[in-house]
Design an enzyme around this catalytic site. Sequence first.
Site, mmCIF file in Angstrom:
data_model
loop_
_atom_site.group_PDB
_atom_site.id
_atom_site.type_symbol
_atom_site.label_atom_id
_atom_site.label_comp_id
_atom_site.label_asym_id
_atom_site.label_seq_id
_atom_site.Cartn_x
_atom_site.Cartn_y
_atom_site.Cartn_z
ATOM 1 N N ALA A 125 0.841 -1.205 0.000
ATOM 2 C CA ALA A 125 0.000 0.000 0.000
ATOM 3 C C ALA A 125 0.870 1.247 0.000
ATOM 4 O O ALA A 125 1.252 1.761 1.057
ATOM 5 C CB ALA A 125 -0.948 -0.010 1.197
ATOM 6 N N GLU A 128 -1.288 6.889 -3.380
ATOM 7 C CA GLU A 128 -2.365 7.704 -2.818
ATOM 8 C C GLU A 128 -3.031 8.498 -3.941
ATOM 9 O O GLU A 128 -2.477 8.603 -5.047
ATOM 10 C CB GLU A 128 -1.813 8.643 -1.752
ATOM 11 N N TRP A 157 -5.665 2.378 -5.580
ATOM 12 C CA TRP A 157 -5.101 1.456 -6.571
ATOM 13 C C TRP A 157 -4.243 0.390 -5.892
ATOM 14 O O TRP A 157 -3.178 0.020 -6.390
ATOM 15 C CB TRP A 157 -4.300 2.193 -7.656
ATOM 16 N N ARG A 242 10.633 -4.638 -9.952
ATOM 17 C CA ARG A 242 10.396 -3.950 -11.226
ATOM 18 C C ARG A 242 10.847 -4.802 -12.410
ATOM 19 O O ARG A 242 10.188 -4.836 -13.450
ATOM 20 C CB ARG A 242 11.101 -2.600 -11.214
ATOM 21 N N GLN A 278 4.690 -11.434 -47.191
ATOM 22 C CA GLN A 278 5.910 -10.854 -46.633
ATOM 23 C C GLN A 278 5.617 -9.885 -45.493
ATOM 24 O O GLN A 278 6.393 -9.792 -44.530
ATOM 25 C CB GLN A 278 6.711 -10.157 -47.733
ATOM 26 N N GLN A 336 -4.192 -7.579 -34.803
ATOM 27 C CA GLN A 336 -4.347 -7.254 -36.218
ATOM 28 C C GLN A 336 -4.288 -8.504 -37.096
ATOM 29 O O GLN A 336 -5.073 -8.672 -38.033
ATOM 30 C CB GLN A 336 -3.257 -6.263 -36.632
ATOM 31 N N GLU A 363 4.008 0.144 -10.838
ATOM 32 C CA GLU A 363 5.410 0.111 -10.401
ATOM 33 C C GLU A 363 6.271 1.079 -11.200
ATOM 34 O O GLU A 363 7.442 0.811 -11.508
ATOM 35 C CB GLU A 363 5.979 -1.320 -10.448
#
Length: 390
Positions: A125, A128, A157, A242, A278, A336, A363
């Site tokens: 946590a 903020e 979050w 990370r 191609q 796609q 992060e």
Amino acid sequence: MADRSYLDWPFFEEKHRELSDALERWAGRRLGEIDHADTDAACRDLVAKLGQGGWLEHAASEDGKLDVRSLCLIRETLARHDGLADFAFAMQGLGSGAITLFGSDAQKSEWLPKVRSGAAISAFALTEPQSGSDVANLAMTARRDGDDWVLSGEKTWISNGGIADLYVVFARTGEGPGAKGLSAFVVPADTAGLGVAERLDTIAPHPLARLSFEDVRLPADAIIGAPGEGFRIAMSVLDVFRSTVAAASLGFARRAMDASLDRASSRELFGAPLFEMQMVQGHIAEMAHGIDAGALLTYRAAWMKDMGAPRVSREAAMAKLFSTEEAQKIIDAAVQLHGGDGVRSGSVPETLYREIRALRIYEGASDVQKIIIARAAMAAHDKGGAANGA
């Protein structure tokens, strides 16, 4: 089957290859059993299964050390199989990381066995409403009241918010301005005054919440480390995890490439396999190129940390920035190549398209990683210039 030749790179030891092989077999058997209809229940189920399988031992080790290459390999493999499984594993590690690396013996003995077994779900946590990547701007306070600490404020979050049993919470204790005045605390989820103010929905369902802290009273020994060490603790934890975000993005990208290869070899266009075009070969080549480049950056950062580098902020930032951004491009190309099927709800490309987007934000958003890299480059330049008498 996704390419796994990278396991032969010199970054890895035999134990890492054995770990990857064992997890690949386990994931193939167990992750298909998960019902994703209820996200909270699915996460609880995944944490329990990961604990039973022994995989969480890598996320919250007994000896207080974390093998970053193992963490990365686990996240990459889980993400390729199931994005929510990757989330469940990652949050167990991130949420308890401050305790693993800096906690007291009592904190470690109370919480880490529960995290490793899957009996307790953990959460980190930090963010903020007015402070995301700018950690030094935290407003939440922790004040002394006799022998206790009293926390007041809000976090948002927060991954695993609402289902966690344990929160590691960062608050301002005021030993100095900005980053110098932050501390970290262990907060059990059932502590009086801690509430879930709002559950947050995202395009890829995960347990997320805004939390309120209304005079949350904690004993003196709830602090992790010493007062004022919160910023260093938070950055050290992120320095480890990370790189694992980059690894998770590689897992998503590899699955997207696999799906694209299947599509290109089985779909016909103008009387020939799609792969014969191609332009399609160009897309596949760019996917393979981006994945290998991202893997090199990711496992370089992990290897450096495991070899004893005190900080790998620059290397981890490069890995996260490149790998997450490149995975987004690879997954977009997969959508796609699948045409209408690529945007069909529940299809592999559509699911990956939703899963990858958050990794470019949490992060440390991509733009923040650029700042970290640029500042490191300038610091190296200034140091070299001074050494050369410039």
